[in-house]
Motif scaffolding. Sequence first.
Motif, PDB file in Angstrom:
ATOM      1  N   ALA A   1      -7.642   5.378   4.685  1.00  0.00           N
ATOM      2  CA  ALA A   1      -8.899   5.859   5.262  1.00  0.00           C
ATOM      3  C   ALA A   1      -8.937   7.386   5.314  1.00  0.00           C
ATOM      4  CB  ALA A   1      -9.085   5.284   6.664  1.00  0.00           C
ATOM      5  N   ALA A   2      -7.795   8.027   5.537  1.00  0.00           N
ATOM      6  CA  ALA A   2      -7.744   9.491   5.631  1.00  0.00           C
ATOM      7  C   ALA A   2      -7.845  10.158   4.269  1.00  0.00           C
ATOM      8  CB  ALA A   2      -6.452   9.924   6.318  1.00  0.00           C
TER       9      ALA A   2
ATOM     10  N   ALA B   1       7.430   4.286   7.380  1.00  0.00           N
ATOM     11  CA  ALA B   1       6.738   5.572   7.302  1.00  0.00           C
ATOM     12  C   ALA B   1       5.736   5.554   6.157  1.00  0.00           C
ATOM     13  CB  ALA B   1       7.740   6.712   7.100  1.00  0.00           C
ATOM     14  N   VAL B   2       4.601   6.210   6.385  1.00  0.00           N
ATOM     15  CA  VAL B   2       3.550   6.300   5.375  1.00  0.00           C
ATOM     16  C   VAL B   2       3.107   7.755   5.284  1.00  0.00           C
ATOM     17  CG1 VAL B   2       1.260   5.534   4.694  1.00  0.00           C
ATOM     18  CG2 VAL B   2       2.796   3.941   5.836  1.00  0.00           C
ATOM     19  N   TRP B   3       3.073   8.273   4.055  1.00  0.00           N
ATOM     20  CA  TRP B   3       2.647   9.650   3.805  1.00  0.00           C
ATOM     21  C   TRP B   3       1.248   9.658   3.213  1.00  0.00           C
ATOM     22  CZ3 TRP B   3       0.970  11.984  -0.659  1.00  0.00           C
ATOM     23  CH2 TRP B   3       0.836  13.377  -0.629  1.00  0.00           C
ATOM     24  N   ASP B   4       0.446  10.631   3.665  1.00  0.00           N
ATOM     25  CA  ASP B   4      -0.814  10.919   2.995  1.00  0.00           C
ATOM     26  C   ASP B   4      -0.994  12.425   2.950  1.00  0.00           C
ATOM     27  OD1 ASP B   4      -2.690  11.896   5.187  1.00  0.00           O
ATOM     28  OD2 ASP B   4      -2.218   9.928   5.999  1.00  0.00           O
TER      29      ASP B   4
ATOM     30  N   GLU C   1      -1.165  -1.314   9.494  1.00  0.00           N
ATOM     31  CA  GLU C   1      -1.960  -0.343  10.255  1.00  0.00           C
ATOM     32  C   GLU C   1      -1.736   1.080   9.746  1.00  0.00           C
ATOM     33  OE1 GLU C   1      -4.328  -0.952  12.251  1.00  0.00           O
ATOM     34  OE2 GLU C   1      -3.976  -3.070  12.598  1.00  0.00           O
ATOM     35  N   LEU C   2      -0.476   1.451   9.494  1.00  0.00           N
ATOM     36  CA  LEU C   2      -0.191   2.808   9.019  1.00  0.00           C
ATOM     37  C   LEU C   2      -0.760   3.034   7.624  1.00  0.00           C
ATOM     38  CD1 LEU C   2       3.480   3.337  10.289  1.00  0.00           C
ATOM     39  CD2 LEU C   2       1.340   4.117  11.344  1.00  0.00           C
ATOM     40  N   ILE C   3      -0.659   2.047   6.759  1.00  0.00           N
ATOM     41  CA  ILE C   3      -1.208   2.170   5.407  1.00  0.00           C
ATOM     42  C   ILE C   3      -2.730   2.235   5.454  1.00  0.00           C
ATOM     43  CG2 ILE C   3      -1.499   0.948   3.214  1.00  0.00           C
ATOM     44  CD1 ILE C   3       1.443  -0.032   3.607  1.00  0.00           C
TER      45      ILE C   3
END
Length: 98
Positions: A12-13, A33-36, A5-7
């Motif tokens: 999408a962002a 944790a996922v960074w974008d 879900e986080l990925i």
Amino acid sequence: MIASELITNAVAATPGQEIRYQCSRDASGVLIAVWDSSPALPRLRPVIDMTLGTLDVSEEHWDDNGGRGLPIVAALAAECGHTPDPSGGKWAWARLKP
């Protein structure tokens, strides 16, 4: 499921851009944790009850039938949220406790 879900939200962002994934364990549990690079903060969308009659599977609305990802993360994780990164972008994270 939480990582997925986080990925998915990060992709999408920031389509076509770099994302980063981190999974670590410490005395408090497991941190996912996922960074974008997007400055936009994660937002909850209203969850709409869908039926086969209301599901829009047309190509232009294929991804508009969601909105359940962040509530799923919140339900499964002991804690979750987002933190701005000093270098730009943000980390969306969830902590699981034993």
